[in-house]
Enzyme design. Structure first.
Site, PDB file in Angstrom:
ATOM      1  CG  HIS A   1      71.730  48.572  47.303  1.00 25.35           C
ATOM      2  ND1 HIS A   1      72.615  48.233  46.308  1.00 25.35           N
ATOM      3  CD2 HIS A   1      71.048  49.649  46.864  1.00 25.35           C
ATOM      4  CE1 HIS A   1      72.489  49.080  45.302  1.00 25.35           C
ATOM      5  NE2 HIS A   1      71.540  49.945  45.607  1.00 25.35           N
TER       6      HIS A   1
ATOM      7  CG  ASP B   1      72.700  46.155  41.721  1.00 25.76           C
ATOM      8  OD1 ASP B   1      73.319  45.642  40.782  1.00 25.76           O
ATOM      9  OD2 ASP B   1      73.160  46.311  42.877  1.00 25.76           O
TER      10      ASP B   1
END
Lengths: 373, 647
Positions: free
Chosen positions: B618, B622
């Site tokens: 992450h 995204d």
């Protein structure tokens, strides 16, 4: 007259006469001639072990004939890295096996006959067996000049070795096996038995190279079949048994219970490579670094086929010291084997930051290291 | 008394009979309570080929006295020497005290003594040691016995040692003749025995000539027995067998040569065929427990390998020759301390635990080959029943835990055993934790309807096989779909360079496919997948699989890779979270295909469905990109026409 062996000595003593032993020699009336239908070197070696361990050979000597697909067989206490060209063998698919008897390294293929003479320990006599083979050869081709030497080789025309010998003496039984070159591929023989590895120091048994020649080159009628039949016939005549070759299947568990386990054990890495006596490698190689050659030194001690101490010295500016140290420490305890090394270095690679240049240097170093395994 | 003659062979199995040849003659007139033992040894046969690993029970130096009624003969003193005159006698065992006892020998009536050389001579012929006091004393002595032990006390008797030897040798072979006046006792400390001499007058002559000389048997070599060097007999060790009534009262005492060895030295067996030396190769090490007849080492002589078994159960104390050292026949090899108990076979029953390959759990369990209905079986993969697994932690791991748990443990067993982590596993553990610590990992899921792909495969697999000689599997569909999605979402193909804090976008797509081999998990890389079609991918996969199976994968085959695909579906997993393979940014995990009722076009239908999971970093990717990426894969697999139409 059947006089027990112990009483024979008594007679010698009391009567002060020498009782001739020749009268007792040819008492054996039973024995076997076996031939293996398999060409797998491991299965055939397992048959030898099985007969050695499980058969009672009292009064029953056995002759075992076998041939193998291309393979190199090293003696019990030899160092495969010292004796043969492992890289070439891996490329060509030549198998490597370690036998349980001593002696040197030999190359087997379908043009090479192996003969194993099984007897009790008391009747163990290698020269007698070799003389039998010589007589068999002369029976087929009387003009053949074959001689057995003191080192238990058979020489053709006084200079070409056509047979080598090894044997094993156990507690009650002993066996003596020898090869016989009929039509072997001599290029593979010499190239696979020539080790390219440098800097190996060990006290393992070394092989003595000799010039060899095929019997087929000398006389085109001497094929493997002819020679096997000749030796079998001579053996049968000598021991006064039936001249009948029994074909056996080395994978038959009913005939040889437990033999598949023996064959499996002979194929394990632990047996083939792990039983090498302790040795050390002290060598160096060059790598190219921006037009200059750098020398990298390698000091490795290997025990039981596993790396005990490892010291790879690369110049600091080329490869950082901590990476060298990581490499050194990671090798300790692993097998001296290119596949294992590949896995290890690959894993290590992933722990390093993604630096392409470092990776490429790492790759080069690891390839070179694998080249010496 | 009685006379016992024992005859035994010199070679062959170790015998219980003393090796030496000796004889004791004592013809007590009044009958002694001793027996006399004559033992003959045959000469060794020449060139014997026999190994005798076990030492004889009695060593040279021990002689045995067999007494009627005595089960275990007690050892005799080895050498007997007739007593000399007073001057010839040294201090003896009793030292000065003994000298007193022996005072004034001329007064005492002596006894007939053994003559030197083991033979009874008429007195005139008896050889005298030069300068001995016997010459002067012989005249006044009476009896034909000649020199006699003239007094009570301790005397010495020398064992007859073969044919008549010159006088100097009669008390011990190889000992130089004693000069007059020096101690009668040989200074070298060679064997000797002391016995108290009866002081009783001897009235009758013994007919020495009637004594047969057992040493005259042809062909027999009598041995000289001697006590081990430095052994001094002591009075305290004498078993009391003084016989006052006999001509000789001989006291025999036990030598300290060990009858029953606890520590035995095993020697090299004799070599066959006149070979002189060989190399030792040790099979066991110091401290190993060996059973009787277990091979301790092998001696390699001239292409022959001879095994040396252990003579008894015990523990190896010391190896006397280094590995590879040269030995000759008879060289001591090792010392063994007998324990009498055979070693237990110390192979733990938990061999399966060790047999679990040190690498990934995937290899241990050959998963039940999935039924044909689960078509995620990747045909060209190596060890065909071995599935692909994600690297290294995946849903597969729990499945493999059962094999590690001891299958042989019955219920109620509560023992545990420890096994050292090997390096591979340590490294893997280290690497996994590093990955977890650096990346912000999380997983997104989706499901794929496999009916289209299955139908396409069923329709075209024969033609594919004919043209490309390869089996059409599902892996190629997923690899191609991933490549397509990676091109659409290049950030998933990128990686964060922590050192320089940069994001590295790559224009090539190298997909690593996790493969389980017998040696462990390997992750070969398919390079430049963006340019390949299904056939190329299948071909590459099969080649890599072949190489992996033959253990020929090179480092460059496994290096690099920008994205990983792993397949836990063959084990039957439904759902799971793969772990990212550093230094990549994402990993796609495929799971099993199961028939499930799903809603299609407003109706419930049963379709073969597969869950897929994408674990991503992450820090870089995204949520929106990850989900879009996964949906693109789903679209491309469910309908391969998407790849053609580039939508």
């Amino acid at each position: 007259m059947l006089i027990p062996f112990s009483m024979k000595n008594c007679f010698q003593l009391l009567c002060n006469l020498k009782v001739p032993t020749s009268g007792f020699k040819n008492q054996v009336k039973s024995g076997f001639i076996l031939q293996s239908i398999s060409n797998d070197v491991y299965q055939n070696l397992a048959v030898e072990d099985w007969i050695h361990d499980h058969m009672n050979l009292e009064g029953k000597p056995v002759l075992f004939l076998w041939r193998n697909s291309p393979s190199v067989v090293i003696g019990r206490h030899q160092n495969p890295w010292q004796e043969c060209n492992l890289n070439l063998m891996r490329e060509e698919g030549i198998k490597l096996a370690r036998r349980r008897s001593g002696g040197g390294a030999v190359y087997h293929d379908m043009g090479n006959i192996n003969l194993t003479f099984f007897t009790t320990k008391k009747k163990y006599d290698r020269m007698q067996n070799l003389k039998l083979v010589v007589r068999a050869l002369n029976a087929v081709q009387p003009q053949l000049d074959v001689q057995a030497t003191k080192r238990c080789d058979i020489l053709l025309d006084g200079q070409f070795k056509i047979s080598g010998t090894a044997s094993k003496i156990g507690r009650t039984t002993a066996y003596h096996h020898c090869t016989l070159l009929c039509s072997t591929n001599r290029t593979f023989l010499s190239s696979s038995l020539k080790s390219p590895y440098q800097g190996i120091r060990s006290n393992a048994t070394t092989s003595i190279p000799s010039i060899v020649k095929n019997l087929l080159e000398k006389d085109p009628t001497l094929t493997c079949e002819v020679l096997m039949n000749a030796v079998a016939a001579e053996y049968a005549a000598y021991h006064q048994i039936d001249n009948h070759i029994n074909l056996i299947n080395p994978t038959d568990e009913t005939l040889f219970p437990g033999i598949n386990n023996k064959a499996k054990e002979l194929q394990t890495w632990e047996w083939i490579y792990g039983k090498t006596p302790k040795f050390s490698i002290n060598t160096s190689f060059n790598v190219l670094d921006e037009q200059s050659h750098l020398e990298i030194k390698i000091f490795i001690d290997i025990k039981n086929g596993r790396i005990e101490t490892c010291n790879i010295e690369a110049p600091d500016h080329w490869l950082p010291l901590e990476i060298c140290d990581k490499l050194n420490s990671s090798f300790i305890g692993s097998k001296f084997c290119p596949i294992e090394t590949t896995m290890l270095t690959n894993l290590l690679l992933r722990t390093c930051p993604g630096d392409n240049e470092l990776h490429s240097k790492w790759n080069i170093l690891c390839e070179k290291i694998k080249g010496i395994m | 008394g009685c006379l016992v003659i024992l005859w035994y062979k010199g070679n062959g199995n170790p015998s219980e009979v003393p090796l030496g040849c000796f004889f004791v003659l004592g013809l007590g007139r009044q009958g002694s309570d001793s027996c006399f033992l004559i033992i003959f040894k045959e000469p060794e046969a020449q060139g014997s080929n026999v190994t005798s690993p076990r030492p004889p029970k009695y060593k040279i130096g021990q002689a045995c006295l067999a007494r009627p009624g005595v089960q275990n003969p007690c050892p005799l003193p080895a050498l007997f020497r007739p007593c000399r005159g007073r001057k010839a006698r040294g201090p003896g065992v009793l030292g000065e005290a003994g000298a007193k006892l022996r005072a004034d020998p001329a007064e005492r009536p002596g006894r007939a003594a053994w003559s030197p050389g083991g033979r009874w001579h008429p007195r005139e012929e008896r050889p005298r040691p030069p300068g001995s006091a016997a010459d002067s004393e012989s005249a006044p002595r009476r009896g034909a016995a000649g020199r006699r032990p003239a007094s009570r006390g301790w005397g010495r008797v020398v064992l007859p040692l073969g044919p008549p030897t010159p006088a100097r040798q009669w008390f011990a072979p190889n000992t130089p003749p004693r000069a007059a006046g020096t101690a009668a006792r040989p200074a070298s400390g060679r064997c000797r025995a002391l016995y108290p001499v009866s002081a009783r007058p001897r009235l009758r002559r013994r007919r020495r000539d009637a004594v047969p000389d057992p040493l005259r048997v042809p062909g027999v070599q009598p041995f000289a027995l001697c006590l081990p060097e430095g052994e001094l007999p002591s009075r305290e060790t004498f078993p009391a067998c003084i016989n006052n009534s006999s001509v000789f009262s001989v006291r025999f005492f036990r030598t300290t040569a060990v009858c029953k060895d606890d520590v035995i030295t095993v020697k090299t067996p004799a070599f066959a065929e006149s070979v002189t030396e060989g190399d030792v190769r040790w099979e066991k090490a110091v401290g190993d427990t060996v059973a009787e007849d277990e091979v301790v080492c092998e001696i390699e002589t001239d292409k022959t390998s001879v095994q040396v078994p252990s003579p008894a159960n015990g523990v190896i104390e010391a190896l006397l020759v280094p590995d590879g050292g040269k030995v000759e026949g008879g060289t001591p090899l090792f010392t063994l301390r007998k324990t009498g108990a055979a070693p237990a076979k110390a192979k733990p029953a938990e061999a399966p635990a060790a047999a679990v390959p040190k690498a990934e759990p995937a290899t241990s369990a050959v998963p039940p080959p999935p039924a044909a209905s689960i078509p995620t079986q990747m045909p060209p993969m190596p060890s065909p029943s071995q599935p692909l697994t994600s690297k290294p932690v995946s849903a597969v791991k729990p499945a493999a835990a059962p094999p590690v748990a001891e299958p042989g443990a019955g219920k109620g067993l509560r023992s545990e055993h420890r096994e050292k982590m090997n390096r591979m596993r340590q490294r893997i553990a280290q690497r996994l934790k590093e990955a977890q610590n650096t990346c912000a990992m999380l997983t997104t899921f989706n499901e794929i309807d496999m009916s289209n792909i299955q139908e396409m495969r069923a329709r075209h697999k024969d033609a594919f096989l004919k043209k490309h000689n390869l089996k059409l599997g599902f892996m190629s569909a997923f690899v191609k779909a991933s490549a397509f999605a990676l091109q659409e979402q290049p950030v998933v193909n990128a990686v964060i360079d922590d050192a320089t804090k940069e994001v590295v976008y790559r224009d090539y797509i190298d997909i690593s496919v996790a493969v389980a081999t017998p040696r462990g998990l390997v992750v070969p890389v398919i390079r430049n997948v963006e340019a390949m079609n299904y056939a190329d991918i299948e071909r590459t996969i099969s080649e890599l699989g072949e190489k992996a199976r033959k253990n020929e994968l090179a480092i460059e085959d496994m290096d690099g890779g920008t994205f990983t695909i792993s397949n836990g579906g063959v084990f039957g997993s439904l759902f799971g979270t793969p772990i990212i393979n550093p230094p990549q940014s994402a990993i796609l995990g495929m799971h099993g295909i199961f028939d499930r009722p799903v809603a299609v076009g407003g109706k419930v239908e049963v379709r073969p469905m597969m869950y897929v999971a994408l674990t991503y970093d992450h820090r870089l990717i995204d949520g929106r990109e990850a989900v879009t990426f996964l949906r693109k894969i789903k679209a491309a697999v469910e309908d391969p026409r998407v790849l053609l139409l580039d939508i």
